[in-house]
Design an enzyme around this catalytic site. Sequence first.
Site, short mmCIF file in Angstrom:
data_model
loop_
_atom_site.label_atom_id
_atom_site.label_comp_id
_atom_site.label_asym_id
_atom_site.label_seq_id
_atom_site.Cartn_x
_atom_site.Cartn_y
_atom_site.Cartn_z
N CYS A 1 -27.22 68.35 2.59
CA CYS A 1 -25.96 68.07 3.28
C CYS A 1 -25.30 66.81 2.72
O CYS A 1 -24.08 66.74 2.58
CB CYS A 1 -26.19 67.94 4.78
N GLU B 1 -25.31 67.33 13.48
CA GLU B 1 -25.28 66.89 12.09
C GLU B 1 -24.87 68.11 11.28
O GLU B 1 -25.67 69.03 11.09
CB GLU B 1 -26.64 66.35 11.68
N LEU B 2 -23.63 68.11 10.80
CA LEU B 2 -23.04 69.34 10.28
C LEU B 2 -22.77 69.24 8.77
O LEU B 2 -23.42 68.49 8.07
CB LEU B 2 -21.79 69.68 11.08
N LYS C 1 -36.13 75.69 17.37
CA LYS C 1 -35.74 76.98 16.79
C LYS C 1 -35.45 76.72 15.32
O LYS C 1 -34.45 76.10 14.98
CB LYS C 1 -34.49 77.57 17.45
N GLY D 1 -26.70 71.83 10.76
CA GLY D 1 -26.24 73.07 10.15
C GLY D 1 -24.79 72.98 9.74
O GLY D 1 -24.24 71.89 9.56
N SER D 2 -24.16 74.11 9.62
CA SER D 2 -22.76 74.17 9.21
C SER D 2 -21.84 73.75 10.35
O SER D 2 -22.24 73.76 11.53
CB SER D 2 -22.39 75.59 8.76
N ASN E 1 -33.00 73.90 4.66
CA ASN E 1 -32.99 73.16 3.39
C ASN E 1 -34.06 72.06 3.33
O ASN E 1 -34.60 71.77 2.27
CB ASN E 1 -31.60 72.60 3.07
#
Length: 469
Positions: free
Chosen positions: A264, A230-231, A156, A208-209, A133
């Site tokens: 997010c 950091e989700l 990655k 990410g999630s 994002n």
Amino acid sequence: MSDITTINPATGEQVATYDYMNTEQINKIIDESHKAFLQWRETSLEERVEVIRSIADSLMKHKDELAKLMTEERGKLYSHSLQEVDLCKHICDYTAANGVSALADDEREASGLKKGIITYQPIGIVYGIQPWNYPAYQVFRYTIANLMAGNSILLKHASNVTGSGLLIEKIFHESRLPSALFRALIINHDQSEKVINHDKVRGVTLTGSDKAGSVVAQQAAKAIKKTVMELGSNDAFIVLDDADLKLAVETCAHARLYNNGETCIAAKRFIVVDSIYDDFKSRIIAKFKEYTLGDPMQDDSRIGPLSSMGQRDTLQKQVEESVSKGAIVTLGGELPDASSGLNPKGAYYPATILENIKPGQPAYDDELFGPVASLIRAKDSDDAMRIANDSRYGLGGAIFSKDEDKAIEMAKKYFDTGMVYINGYDLVHPALPFGGVKNSGYGREHGGFGVKEFVNIKSIHVVGKSPEA
């Protein structure tokens, strides 16, 4: 057949193809990264600052190229891509100005000792798994802090922004940074787990999630590696009865729809007290209608396509499931048809507002990653805060009230999140820590905290004289 094919989500056309690296290539990169770290850790903080400044210079030389590629690969508005590059420059500038003091030794008086010294020493390779994002910002956020700390970096990136990841690598390599200190890995999930387990990799960070975070955190825990996560989030923006409604509406719309709603820390739930709910509702509907869909390269577009058809379909299913469980579509909620004039192969989704939001609906419980807002009525300020905290997430949130002191007190004592905005919305500020609680993860980036997440906080006890026999 290639392992990765990137697709322009505005047109459905192929951008580029890539093959995964093999084990020999990966291990060679890791070995070179570790060797580079052994030299980099010997450089002074002042030398690292100069290198970071050169990274910023290299970044700005490629500003337009990187912005266009980010827009092409993931559909964000070109104007937003340019702003993202500027934010990365800001991160470099802030770190260059404050990194030396943040990492300076801390000398303390300690009873029984001549003195005590706390020093912050780098640990080695930090491996970052980053999302699509914000293809540049997410990378610069962890990379610059850890280069300042003396670590080396592996990346990655999300497969759909592979090109952006490789261009960022080029930007770093054209600076004064030794090239082995930043390398992009084109690998799959199984290969990623092997990187985490590699004995020369010392830290792992993921954005990410919460589902992805759970998997990666467990992999790292098995290998006893430090992590920062950091989700996801389902941020609540609370509007109290004494709020400046014009400000609240404009801010909430921007905070929900910026970056195509794929942020997010976006405003995902608008929690409005009963006395002003109807007024807010009519205003926010009108404001959302101003956000028209369009080609992300065009200046008059307000929302571009989502990152992929798969992402668009996931969002639509969440909306449909919420409606099947009682939610009401107040605005939007339908995929564009042929009359829209949009490319039919584009992953477009309109600005949408849902009402009658209840527990058990995806719009209440989960993160809707796109331009969909949940509008929720609260009885009063206490009820609004209860609803805001009734979430498994805890990344950010906001409070709108003309009584600033009251809003700050509520934010301090009651908002169960890592970040709170008062009467506004600021995506991120390098001077303040970024991160969440609960299923939104742990650890902090920015604000002098991120630079110390992957260091050895070492205590040195200086004894004045030999202990008596």
